[in-house]
Enzyme design. Structure first.
Site, PDB file in Angstrom:
ATOM      1  N   ASN A   1     -10.331  -0.298  -0.490  1.00  0.00           N
ATOM      2  CA  ASN A   1      -8.435  -0.171  -0.098  1.00  0.00           C
ATOM      3  C   ASN A   1      -7.862  -0.478  -1.564  1.00  0.00           C
ATOM      4  O   ASN A   1      -7.919  -2.085  -1.585  1.00  0.00           O
ATOM      5  CB  ASN A   1      -7.986  -0.431   1.108  1.00  0.00           C
ATOM      6  CG  ASN A   1      -6.826  -1.034   0.857  1.00  0.00           C
ATOM      7  OD1 ASN A   1      -5.943  -0.546   0.559  1.00  0.00           O
ATOM      8  ND2 ASN A   1      -6.184  -1.162   2.598  1.00  0.00           N
TER       9      ASN A   1
ATOM     10  N   HIS B   1      -3.043   7.036   2.754  1.00  0.00           N
ATOM     11  CA  HIS B   1      -3.561   5.464   2.072  1.00  0.00           C
ATOM     12  C   HIS B   1      -5.136   5.193   2.971  1.00  0.00           C
ATOM     13  O   HIS B   1      -5.222   5.348   3.919  1.00  0.00           O
ATOM     14  CB  HIS B   1      -2.512   4.582   2.489  1.00  0.00           C
ATOM     15  CG  HIS B   1      -3.171   3.205   1.994  1.00  0.00           C
ATOM     16  ND1 HIS B   1      -3.818   2.662   1.242  1.00  0.00           N
ATOM     17  CD2 HIS B   1      -3.686   2.315   3.339  1.00  0.00           C
ATOM     18  CE1 HIS B   1      -4.230   1.104   1.480  1.00  0.00           C
ATOM     19  NE2 HIS B   1      -3.530   1.255   2.447  1.00  0.00           N
TER      20      HIS B   1
ATOM     21  N   CYS C   1       1.070  -1.439  -0.600  1.00  0.00           N
ATOM     22  CA  CYS C   1      -0.070   0.102   0.054  1.00  0.00           C
ATOM     23  C   CYS C   1       0.538   1.104   0.120  1.00  0.00           C
ATOM     24  O   CYS C   1      -0.048   2.261  -0.036  1.00  0.00           O
ATOM     25  CB  CYS C   1      -0.962  -0.260   1.455  1.00  0.00           C
ATOM     26  SG  CYS C   1      -2.050  -1.094   1.328  1.00  0.00           S
TER      27      CYS C   1
HETATM   28  N1  ACO Z   1     -18.282  -8.939   9.527  1.00  0.00           N
HETATM   29  C1  ACO Z   1     -18.470  -9.119   9.942  1.00  0.00           C
HETATM   30  N2  ACO Z   1     -17.519  -9.457  11.313  1.00  0.00           N
HETATM   31  C2  ACO Z   1     -16.799  -8.861  10.923  1.00  0.00           C
HETATM   32  C3  ACO Z   1     -15.860  -9.349   9.496  1.00  0.00           C
HETATM   33  C4  ACO Z   1     -16.762  -8.531   8.533  1.00  0.00           C
HETATM   34  N3  ACO Z   1     -16.262  -8.206   7.569  1.00  0.00           N
HETATM   35  N4  ACO Z   1     -14.303  -8.756   9.496  1.00  0.00           N
HETATM   36  C5  ACO Z   1     -14.398  -9.358  11.090  1.00  0.00           C
HETATM   37  N5  ACO Z   1     -15.427  -9.463  11.693  1.00  0.00           N
HETATM   38  C6  ACO Z   1     -15.335  -9.689  13.288  1.00  0.00           C
HETATM   39  C7  ACO Z   1     -14.117 -10.380  13.580  1.00  0.00           C
HETATM   40  O1  ACO Z   1     -14.618 -11.717  13.300  1.00  0.00           O
HETATM   41  C8  ACO Z   1     -14.187  -9.853  15.528  1.00  0.00           C
HETATM   42  O2  ACO Z   1     -15.399 -11.079  15.680  1.00  0.00           O
HETATM   43  P1  ACO Z   1     -14.909 -11.979  17.363  1.00  0.00           P
HETATM   44  O3  ACO Z   1     -14.734 -10.902  17.964  1.00  0.00           O
HETATM   45  O4  ACO Z   1     -16.363 -12.567  17.468  1.00  0.00           O
HETATM   46  O5  ACO Z   1     -13.840 -12.385  17.144  1.00  0.00           O
HETATM   47  C9  ACO Z   1     -15.122  -8.989  15.472  1.00  0.00           C
HETATM   48  O6  ACO Z   1     -15.163  -8.497  14.052  1.00  0.00           O
HETATM   49  C10 ACO Z   1     -13.509  -7.697  15.632  1.00  0.00           C
HETATM   50  O7  ACO Z   1     -12.683  -7.956  14.452  1.00  0.00           O
HETATM   51  P2  ACO Z   1     -11.677  -7.505  14.509  1.00  0.00           P
HETATM   52  O8  ACO Z   1     -10.480  -7.813  13.537  1.00  0.00           O
HETATM   53  O9  ACO Z   1     -10.662  -6.583  15.919  1.00  0.00           O
HETATM   54  O10 ACO Z   1     -11.575  -5.726  13.779  1.00  0.00           O
HETATM   55  P3  ACO Z   1     -11.313  -4.422  13.673  1.00  0.00           P
HETATM   56  O11 ACO Z   1     -11.731  -3.676  14.438  1.00  0.00           O
HETATM   57  O12 ACO Z   1      -9.471  -4.411  14.228  1.00  0.00           O
HETATM   58  O13 ACO Z   1     -11.735  -4.191  12.585  1.00  0.00           O
HETATM   59  C11 ACO Z   1      -9.835  -4.287  10.384  1.00  0.00           C
HETATM   60  C12 ACO Z   1     -11.182  -5.581  10.953  1.00  0.00           C
HETATM   61  C13 ACO Z   1     -11.285  -3.404   9.504  1.00  0.00           C
HETATM   62  C14 ACO Z   1      -9.697  -5.167   9.362  1.00  0.00           C
HETATM   63  C15 ACO Z   1      -9.058  -3.741  11.286  1.00  0.00           C
HETATM   64  O14 ACO Z   1      -8.549  -4.395  11.408  1.00  0.00           O
HETATM   65  C16 ACO Z   1      -8.106  -2.487  10.272  1.00  0.00           C
HETATM   66  O15 ACO Z   1      -8.823  -1.701   9.136  1.00  0.00           O
HETATM   67  N6  ACO Z   1      -7.066  -3.327   9.600  1.00  0.00           N
HETATM   68  C17 ACO Z   1      -6.228  -2.085   9.377  1.00  0.00           C
HETATM   69  C18 ACO Z   1      -6.038  -2.164   7.164  1.00  0.00           C
HETATM   70  C19 ACO Z   1      -5.280  -1.830   7.008  1.00  0.00           C
HETATM   71  O16 ACO Z   1      -4.797  -0.527   7.000  1.00  0.00           O
HETATM   72  N7  ACO Z   1      -4.294  -2.168   6.347  1.00  0.00           N
HETATM   73  C20 ACO Z   1      -3.946  -1.413   5.747  1.00  0.00           C
HETATM   74  C21 ACO Z   1      -1.929  -1.904   4.972  1.00  0.00           C
HETATM   75  S1  ACO Z   1      -2.914  -3.303   3.681  1.00  0.00           S
HETATM   76  C22 ACO Z   1      -1.820  -3.562   2.508  1.00  0.00           C
HETATM   77  O17 ACO Z   1      -0.613  -2.889   3.180  1.00  0.00           O
HETATM   78  C23 ACO Z   1      -1.816  -4.427   1.410  1.00  0.00           C
END
Ligand code: ACO
Length: 339
Positions: free
Chosen positions: A290, A260, A118
């Site tokens: 993204n 980003h 990214c």
């Molecule tokens: N729908 C419903 N529930 C979901 C989904 C979904 N699509 N995805 C995850 N959940 C659930 C999980 O299973 C978890 O359930 P649990 O509590 O029963 O275990 C709950 O939601 C919370 O999961 P988290 O992973 O803690 O959710 P979070 O709020 O952190 O959001 C996310 C996840 C969106 C991936 C976030 O962590 C994020 O944006 N991370 C950064 C991504 C990023 O910046 N990428 C940039 C670089 S990528 C690259 O370079 C290619």
């Protein structure tokens, strides 16, 4: 007067098919409400079967070349360098950039890929800018293009919700540092201790492709969302502040921060770290998700088309991605003809 790379063209391309949150929720255990509140994304575009990264890169490149021609009258044939940021090349070998240059009619110009996930576009911009200031290039096409839908696990509700396909591109020309559009500085970094947080395990020289891979899922993209979130906020904030200190812009005097487009909560957290107001932060991830290396140039293109980016604006670009990698760039927005 010091020689600098000056932005003079901007373009983008998205695949025709948009997939809404509701459509994803019909196939996976997720909901529009979860995706919107946890990420800010409403829809993403995905390539059709047989459509590849180079197809989007060629379309975005042609759009940026047309924009540059409308801006300063120079023909595409004057481009003497193509740098393509991508982590989803058409094939592992050779690089995708020479094929893109060929299909754009750019004859035998040097063309190569840059892989920084990214952060790829900021790395590619720094590479092309440095080649211009060194006198190696006079006019460069810099493209960020990715098709992450082609490497996602179809059953992974988290990555399927976040990533979208697309391409964005800019044209840089040799000019002076005092001109609007001149790239005024870069801050780049990496931390390989986090290499496993964002990865495709198989298909490289460590875990090699085989006729029958031991575990097919190793060929899919995986991301450990929570630590990636924390690292994204930390490193985009630190890198932005380091560059702003160097160019002498207090955060309050930056008109637009084009970060980003990973997650709206990450953008707000970076804004909070830097003491920015919401109106300073550009966001188009609701429409495209993204798009990896395409994320920053597509956000620039949308902000320019929406009239959010105006000539004279002080603009900060900042990215974070797999590697781990991060990088920032600063410029004063020039008069550009897009669309
Ligand atoms: N729908 C419903 N529930 C979901 C989904 C979904 N699509 N995805 C995850 N959940 C659930 C999980 O299973 C978890 O359930 P649990 O509590 O029963 O275990 C709950 O939601 C919370 O999961 P988290 O992973 O803690 O959710 P979070 O709020 O952190 O959001 C996310 C996840 C969106 C991936 C976030 O962590 C994020 O944006 N991370 C950064 C991504 C990023 O910046 N990428 C940039 C670089 S990528 C690259 O370079 C290619």
């Amino acid at each position: 007067m010091s020689r600098a790379a000056v932005l003079c063209g901007l373009g983008g391309a998205l695949p025709a098919t948009a997939v809404s949150n509701e459509e994803l929720a019909a196939r996976l255990d997720t909901s529009d409400q979860w995706i919107r509140t946890r990420t800010g994304i409403r829809q993403r575009h995905v390539v059709a079967p047989g459509e590849a990264t180079s197809d989007l890169a060629v379309a975005a490149g042609a759009d940026a070349l047309a924009s540059a021609r409308r801006t300063d009258g120079n023909a595409a044939a004057d481009v003497d360098l193509v740098v393509l940021a991508t982590s989803t090349p058409d094939r592992p070998c050779p690089a995708t950039a020479p094929d893109v240059a060929h299909r754009l009619g750019l004859k035998t110009v040097p063309a190569f890929d840059v892989a920084a996930v990214c952060t790829g576009f900021v790395y590619a911009l720094a590479t092309a800018s440095s080649m211009i200031t060194a006198g190696v290039s006079e006019r460069a096409l810099v493209i960020g293009a990715d098709t992450f839908s082609t490497i996602l696990d179809p059953g992974d509700r988290t990555t399927r919700a976040i990533f979208g396909d697309g391409a964005g591109a800019v044209v840089l020309r040799a000019g002076e540092a005092a001109e609007p559009g001149a790239l005024l500085g870069f801050d780049l970094g990496s931390d390989g201790s986090g290499a496993d947080l964002i990865t495709v395990r198989a298909g490289g020289s460590r875990q090699r492709s085989a006729a029958e891979a031991p575990d097919a899922s190793d060929h899919f993209f995986t991301m450990d969302g929570r630590p990636v979130f924390t690292q994204a906020v930390l490193n985009m904030s630190r890198s932005s502040q380091a560059l702003l200190d160097r160019v002498g812009w207090p955060p309050a005097e930056v008109d637009k921060v084009v970060a980003h487009q990973a997650n709206i909560r990450i953008l707000h957290a970076v804004g909070e770290q830097l003491g920015l107001e919401d109106k300073q932060i550009v966001a188009n991830l609701d429409r495209v998700g993204n798009t990896v290396a395409a994320s920053i140039p597509l956000a620039l293109r949308d902000a320019a088309d929406d009239g959010e980016l105006l000539p004279g604006h002080r603009v900060l670009l900042t990215g974070f991605g797999g590697g781990l990698t991060w990088g920032s760039a600063a410029l004063v927005w020039p008069e550009l003809h897009t669309g």
